[in-house]
Write a protein that holds these residues in place. Structure first.
Motif, PDB file in Angstrom:
ATOM      1  N   ASP A 152     -19.545   0.032 -11.260  1.00 37.68           N
ATOM      2  CA  ASP A 152     -19.974  -1.085 -12.101  1.00 37.68           C
ATOM      3  C   ASP A 152     -19.427  -2.440 -11.652  1.00 37.68           C
ATOM      4  O   ASP A 152     -19.942  -3.477 -12.072  1.00 37.68           O
ATOM      5  CB  ASP A 152     -19.555  -0.848 -13.560  1.00 37.68           C
ATOM      6  N   VAL A 153     -18.382  -2.421 -10.829  1.00 36.87           N
ATOM      7  CA  VAL A 153     -17.785  -3.685 -10.380  1.00 36.87           C
ATOM      8  C   VAL A 153     -17.969  -3.872  -8.879  1.00 36.87           C
ATOM      9  O   VAL A 153     -18.586  -4.837  -8.430  1.00 36.87           O
ATOM     10  CB  VAL A 153     -16.279  -3.744 -10.749  1.00 36.87           C
ATOM     11  N   LEU A 154     -17.447  -2.934  -8.081  1.00 39.21           N
ATOM     12  CA  LEU A 154     -17.503  -3.095  -6.631  1.00 39.21           C
ATOM     13  C   LEU A 154     -18.927  -2.988  -6.083  1.00 39.21           C
ATOM     14  O   LEU A 154     -19.370  -3.853  -5.323  1.00 39.21           O
ATOM     15  CB  LEU A 154     -16.600  -2.065  -5.957  1.00 39.21           C
ATOM     16  N   MET A 155     -19.636  -1.948  -6.453  1.00 40.38           N
ATOM     17  CA  MET A 155     -20.960  -1.712  -5.869  1.00 40.38           C
ATOM     18  C   MET A 155     -21.939  -2.871  -6.070  1.00 40.38           C
ATOM     19  O   MET A 155     -22.585  -3.311  -5.107  1.00 40.38           O
ATOM     20  CB  MET A 155     -21.555  -0.410  -6.400  1.00 40.38           C
ATOM     21  N   PRO A 156     -22.075  -3.417  -7.275  1.00 40.55           N
ATOM     22  CA  PRO A 156     -23.011  -4.539  -7.434  1.00 40.55           C
ATOM     23  C   PRO A 156     -22.655  -5.739  -6.571  1.00 40.55           C
ATOM     24  O   PRO A 156     -23.549  -6.447  -6.082  1.00 40.55           O
ATOM     25  CB  PRO A 156     -22.900  -4.874  -8.928  1.00 40.55           C
ATOM     26  N   LEU A 157     -21.374  -5.977  -6.365  1.00 38.76           N
ATOM     27  CA  LEU A 157     -20.962  -7.109  -5.541  1.00 38.76           C
ATOM     28  C   LEU A 157     -21.301  -6.874  -4.073  1.00 38.76           C
ATOM     29  O   LEU A 157     -21.835  -7.758  -3.392  1.00 38.76           O
ATOM     30  CB  LEU A 157     -19.455  -7.348  -5.699  1.00 38.76           C
ATOM     31  N   VAL A 158     -21.006  -5.672  -3.588  1.00 37.91           N
ATOM     32  CA  VAL A 158     -21.246  -5.390  -2.183  1.00 37.91           C
ATOM     33  C   VAL A 158     -22.744  -5.384  -1.869  1.00 37.91           C
ATOM     34  O   VAL A 158     -23.164  -5.762  -0.762  1.00 37.91           O
ATOM     35  CB  VAL A 158     -20.598  -4.042  -1.796  1.00 37.91           C
ATOM     36  N   LYS A 159     -23.552  -4.979  -2.825  1.00 33.97           N
ATOM     37  CA  LYS A 159     -24.992  -4.944  -2.587  1.00 33.97           C
ATOM     38  C   LYS A 159     -25.579  -6.338  -2.368  1.00 33.97           C
ATOM     39  O   LYS A 159     -26.693  -6.469  -1.847  1.00 33.97           O
ATOM     40  CB  LYS A 159     -25.703  -4.243  -3.751  1.00 33.97           C
ATOM     41  N   GLU A 160     -24.839  -7.366  -2.738  1.00 36.37           N
ATOM     42  CA  GLU A 160     -25.319  -8.736  -2.520  1.00 36.37           C
ATOM     43  C   GLU A 160     -25.114  -9.203  -1.087  1.00 36.37           C
ATOM     44  O   GLU A 160     -25.705 -10.196  -0.671  1.00 36.37           O
ATOM     45  CB  GLU A 160     -24.602  -9.709  -3.467  1.00 36.37           C
ATOM     46  N   PHE A 161     -24.255  -8.493  -0.339  1.00 38.04           N
ATOM     47  CA  PHE A 161     -23.875  -8.989   0.979  1.00 38.04           C
ATOM     48  C   PHE A 161     -23.985  -7.874   2.025  1.00 38.04           C
ATOM     49  O   PHE A 161     -23.479  -6.774   1.810  1.00 38.04           O
ATOM     50  CB  PHE A 161     -22.444  -9.523   0.950  1.00 38.04           C
ATOM     51  N   PRO A 162     -24.603  -8.153   3.173  1.00 39.86           N
ATOM     52  CA  PRO A 162     -24.758  -7.129   4.216  1.00 39.86           C
ATOM     53  C   PRO A 162     -23.487  -6.946   5.048  1.00 39.86           C
ATOM     54  O   PRO A 162     -23.370  -7.451   6.168  1.00 39.86           O
ATOM     55  CB  PRO A 162     -25.908  -7.684   5.059  1.00 39.86           C
ATOM     56  N   VAL A 163     -22.512  -6.223   4.506  1.00 37.44           N
ATOM     57  CA  VAL A 163     -21.287  -5.929   5.243  1.00 37.44           C
ATOM     58  C   VAL A 163     -21.375  -4.540   5.854  1.00 37.44           C
ATOM     59  O   VAL A 163     -22.042  -3.654   5.320  1.00 37.44           O
ATOM     60  CB  VAL A 163     -20.038  -6.033   4.331  1.00 37.44           C
ATOM     61  N   VAL A 164     -20.696  -4.342   6.975  1.00 38.93           N
ATOM     62  CA  VAL A 164     -20.781  -3.041   7.653  1.00 38.93           C
ATOM     63  C   VAL A 164     -19.803  -2.033   7.064  1.00 38.93           C
ATOM     64  O   VAL A 164     -20.023  -0.829   7.150  1.00 38.93           O
ATOM     65  CB  VAL A 164     -20.563  -3.166   9.171  1.00 38.93           C
ATOM     66  N   TYR A 165     -18.689  -2.528   6.497  1.00 41.47           N
ATOM     67  CA  TYR A 165     -17.795  -1.597   5.827  1.00 41.47           C
ATOM     68  C   TYR A 165     -17.002  -2.285   4.736  1.00 41.47           C
ATOM     69  O   TYR A 165     -16.858  -3.511   4.717  1.00 41.47           O
ATOM     70  CB  TYR A 165     -16.870  -0.870   6.812  1.00 41.47           C
ATOM     71  N   VAL A 166     -16.517  -1.453   3.807  1.00 44.53           N
ATOM     72  CA  VAL A 166     -15.656  -1.879   2.706  1.00 44.53           C
ATOM     73  C   VAL A 166     -14.454  -0.950   2.713  1.00 44.53           C
ATOM     74  O   VAL A 166     -14.610   0.272   2.682  1.00 44.53           O
ATOM     75  CB  VAL A 166     -16.376  -1.767   1.346  1.00 44.53           C
ATOM     76  N   SER A 167     -13.258  -1.520   2.772  1.00 46.13           N
ATOM     77  CA  SER A 167     -12.058  -0.688   2.848  1.00 46.13           C
ATOM     78  C   SER A 167     -11.091  -1.017   1.723  1.00 46.13           C
ATOM     79  O   SER A 167     -10.825  -2.201   1.452  1.00 46.13           O
ATOM     80  CB  SER A 167     -11.358  -0.886   4.199  1.00 46.13           C
ATOM     81  N   VAL A 168     -10.596   0.026   1.056  1.00 44.30           N
ATOM     82  CA  VAL A 168      -9.605  -0.153  -0.006  1.00 44.30           C
ATOM     83  C   VAL A 168      -8.235   0.273   0.501  1.00 44.30           C
ATOM     84  O   VAL A 168      -8.102   0.965   1.510  1.00 44.30           O
ATOM     85  CB  VAL A 168      -9.976   0.627  -1.282  1.00 44.30           C
ATOM     86  N   TRP A 169      -7.197  -0.119  -0.245  1.00 47.95           N
ATOM     87  CA  TRP A 169      -5.830   0.118   0.199  1.00 47.95           C
ATOM     88  C   TRP A 169      -5.392   1.546  -0.110  1.00 47.95           C
ATOM     89  O   TRP A 169      -6.180   2.408  -0.480  1.00 47.95           O
ATOM     90  CB  TRP A 169      -4.907  -0.940  -0.396  1.00 47.95           C
ATOM     91  N   ARG A 170      -4.127   1.830  -0.004  1.00 47.42           N
ATOM     92  CA  ARG A 170      -3.599   3.180   0.075  1.00 47.42           C
ATOM     93  C   ARG A 170      -3.334   3.835  -1.276  1.00 47.42           C
ATOM     94  O   ARG A 170      -3.282   3.174  -2.304  1.00 47.42           O
ATOM     95  CB  ARG A 170      -2.294   3.164   0.886  1.00 47.42           C
ATOM     96  N   ASN A 171      -3.129   5.152  -1.224  1.00 50.71           N
ATOM     97  CA  ASN A 171      -2.655   5.934  -2.365  1.00 50.71           C
ATOM     98  C   ASN A 171      -1.226   6.360  -2.062  1.00 50.71           C
ATOM     99  O   ASN A 171      -0.992   7.370  -1.388  1.00 50.71           O
ATOM    100  CB  ASN A 171      -3.527   7.168  -2.590  1.00 50.71           C
ATOM    101  N   ALA A 172      -0.253   5.582  -2.540  1.00 53.31           N
ATOM    102  CA  ALA A 172       1.146   5.864  -2.227  1.00 53.31           C
ATOM    103  C   ALA A 172       1.627   7.133  -2.922  1.00 53.31           C
ATOM    104  O   ALA A 172       1.279   7.397  -4.077  1.00 53.31           O
ATOM    105  CB  ALA A 172       2.018   4.677  -2.634  1.00 53.31           C
ATOM    106  N   ASP A 173       2.445   7.896  -2.214  1.00 57.47           N
ATOM    107  CA  ASP A 173       3.000   9.112  -2.799  1.00 57.47           C
ATOM    108  C   ASP A 173       4.305   8.858  -3.546  1.00 57.47           C
ATOM    109  O   ASP A 173       4.759   9.710  -4.310  1.00 57.47           O
ATOM    110  CB  ASP A 173       3.250  10.160  -1.711  1.00 57.47           C
ATOM    111  N   ASN A 174       4.884   7.669  -3.343  1.00 55.82           N
ATOM    112  CA  ASN A 174       6.208   7.383  -3.918  1.00 55.82           C
ATOM    113  C   ASN A 174       6.199   6.247  -4.938  1.00 55.82           C
ATOM    114  O   ASN A 174       7.251   5.852  -5.432  1.00 55.82           O
ATOM    115  CB  ASN A 174       7.199   7.050  -2.803  1.00 55.82           C
ATOM    116  N   ILE A 175       5.023   5.703  -5.234  1.00 56.02           N
ATOM    117  CA  ILE A 175       4.885   4.666  -6.252  1.00 56.02           C
ATOM    118  C   ILE A 175       3.723   5.093  -7.146  1.00 56.02           C
ATOM    119  O   ILE A 175       2.556   4.891  -6.793  1.00 56.02           O
ATOM    120  CB  ILE A 175       4.604   3.275  -5.630  1.00 56.02           C
ATOM    121  N   PRO A 176       3.986   5.712  -8.283  1.00 56.23           N
ATOM    122  CA  PRO A 176       2.928   6.341  -9.090  1.00 56.23           C
ATOM    123  C   PRO A 176       1.735   5.461  -9.415  1.00 56.23           C
ATOM    124  O   PRO A 176       0.602   5.940  -9.456  1.00 56.23           O
ATOM    125  CB  PRO A 176       3.678   6.764 -10.361  1.00 56.23           C
ATOM    126  N   ARG A 177       1.940   4.165  -9.622  1.00 52.10           N
ATOM    127  CA  ARG A 177       0.830   3.286 -10.021  1.00 52.10           C
ATOM    128  C   ARG A 177       0.057   2.745  -8.819  1.00 52.10           C
ATOM    129  O   ARG A 177      -1.003   2.138  -8.980  1.00 52.10           O
ATOM    130  CB  ARG A 177       1.372   2.089 -10.814  1.00 52.10           C
TER     131      ARG A 177
END
Length: 380
Positions: free
Chosen positions: A321-346
């Motif tokens: 509902d947030v990321l997808m509608p924004l990305v669909k407006e722009f022809p980017v080749v990739y979208v990358s998100v940050w990490r899932n830390a094992d030592n910082i729960p949040r």
């Protein structure tokens, strides 16, 4: 740069056409010349062309940082991936960080052994995926981390020939180049990667960015980086320029190092405030990606959403509902998100099994516009 494979095909055809007309070359010499032309197609060129094909599909590849190195509750377990455990597939893009490679350390800044990064990058390439690299080098003046902005205009001194810092930073860049150049497939061929050094320079949180340096010095730092890589014959790097959020094209381009140094026009924009920050996030994504995409189109480059995410995914439907509608407006080749830390729960940016955002992420995965590892493996 846009249709490199087509250009090469035309060039190869020209070899045989000219031979046939002039009679000046026999078949063997023509084939040898053609082989030389093919050999000149570096891993960098191959990846640029492949990413161009991704763009031409109208879809985008999904990426995740350190995906197979660790996850929300695990580390160093072979074959594991929070993304795969939710969707059944690995990300199309895996990002890795080189922080501490400059010191010759055995592990990078988040504790991942460089040997493991090397092996996982090779594995990602073997499954048909793509690797990207960021770099959080230490402050060469203070020996503090990337966020240590003490020491004055460190960049200006670092790019000044004959200075001690210049020698240090050149050596550091060389170590990054050596590592990237060492990433090879089973046949010994260098694996192409995306590298985006000196990122988020429009902010002042890194020693190389914002108010901590000036435009000329920042550009020289990019030029020096490329100079060191080129001197070492590193031919497997696609270069990404990735400012943090901006409001205008002028801000986006202020410290641009030049067309000859950049292949991808990137953008880093994070959603920090959950539901309260969604409107602001959308506005910044639009202004920053608009700048990146417009400049990419004007300069014959590719565009990518190089870093984004909502920590803890406090909005369960954030991906759909947030990321997808924004990305669909722009022809980017990739979208990358940050990490899932094992030592910082949040500190995680993709859901793991049982998280409230799991169903939204599955829908994101199933959307016809997203590419994961199995999808992108079919685009060569």
């Amino acid at each position: 740069m846009k249709y490199i494979a087509t250009i090469i095909s035309v060039a190869l055809a020209g070899v045989f056409t000219v031979t046939g007309c002039s009679g000046g070359k026999n078949k063997a010499s023509a084939e040898a010349e053609a082989a030389d032309t093919v050999a000149a197609v570096t891993p960098r060129v191959q990846l640029i062309e492949r990413l161009g094909k991704v763009r031409d599909t109208g879809k985008f590849a999904f990426g995740h940082h350190d995906d197979t190195a660790y996850g929300h509750t695990w580390r160093g377990e072979d074959g594991r991936s929070d993304v795969k455990e939710v969707t059944g597939d690995y990300p199309a893009i895996m990002n890795w960080d080189l922080g501490l490679v400059e010191w010759g350390a055995g592990k990078q800044l988040d504790g991942v052994p460089f040997e493991l990064i090397h092996d996982e990058a090779v594995e990602q390439d073997a499954r048909g995926g793509i690797n990207t690299f960021s770099w959080h080098p230490r402050n060469p003046a203070t020996k503090g981390d990337s966020w240590d902005t003490a020491g004055g205009n460190v960049v200006k001194e670092a790019v000044t020939g004959g200075s001690a810092l210049n020698d240090t930073v050149r050596e550091w860049i060389g170590r990054a180049a050596d590592f990237i150049g060492s990433i090879r497939d089973a046949a010994g061929n260098r694996i192409p990667v995306v590298f985006r050094p000196w990122h988020e320079h429009t902010g002042s949180w890194f020693w190389w960015g914002g108010d901590n340096t000036d435009t000329e010095s920042y550009r020289k730092l990019w030029h020096m980086t490329r100079e060191v890589f080129d001197a070492k014959g590193i031919d497997n790097v696609v270069w990404a320029y990735s400012p943090d959020k901006v409001d205008t094209v002028e801000q986006y381009m202020e410290r641009y190092p030049g067309d000859e140094y950049v292949d991808i026009m990137g953008a880093d924009v994070y959603c920090f405030d959950g539901k309260d920050g969604l409107e602001q996030y959308a506005a910044k994504v639009k202004s920053t990606l608009s700048a990146a995409v417009s400049q990419a189109e004007a300069r014959g480059k590719l565009a990518a959403f190089t870093e984004t995410g909502l920590e803890s995914i406090t909005v369960p439907a954030w991906y759909t509902d947030v990321l997808m509608p924004l990305v669909k407006e722009f022809p980017v080749v990739y979208v990358s998100v940050w990490r899932n830390a094992d030592n910082i729960p949040r500190h995680f940016y993709t859901p793991y099994p049982g998280h409230p955002a799991e169903e939204s992420f599955k829908a994101f995965y199933n959307d016809s516009i997203t590419l994961f590892a199995k999808d992108i493996s079919e685009i060569k």
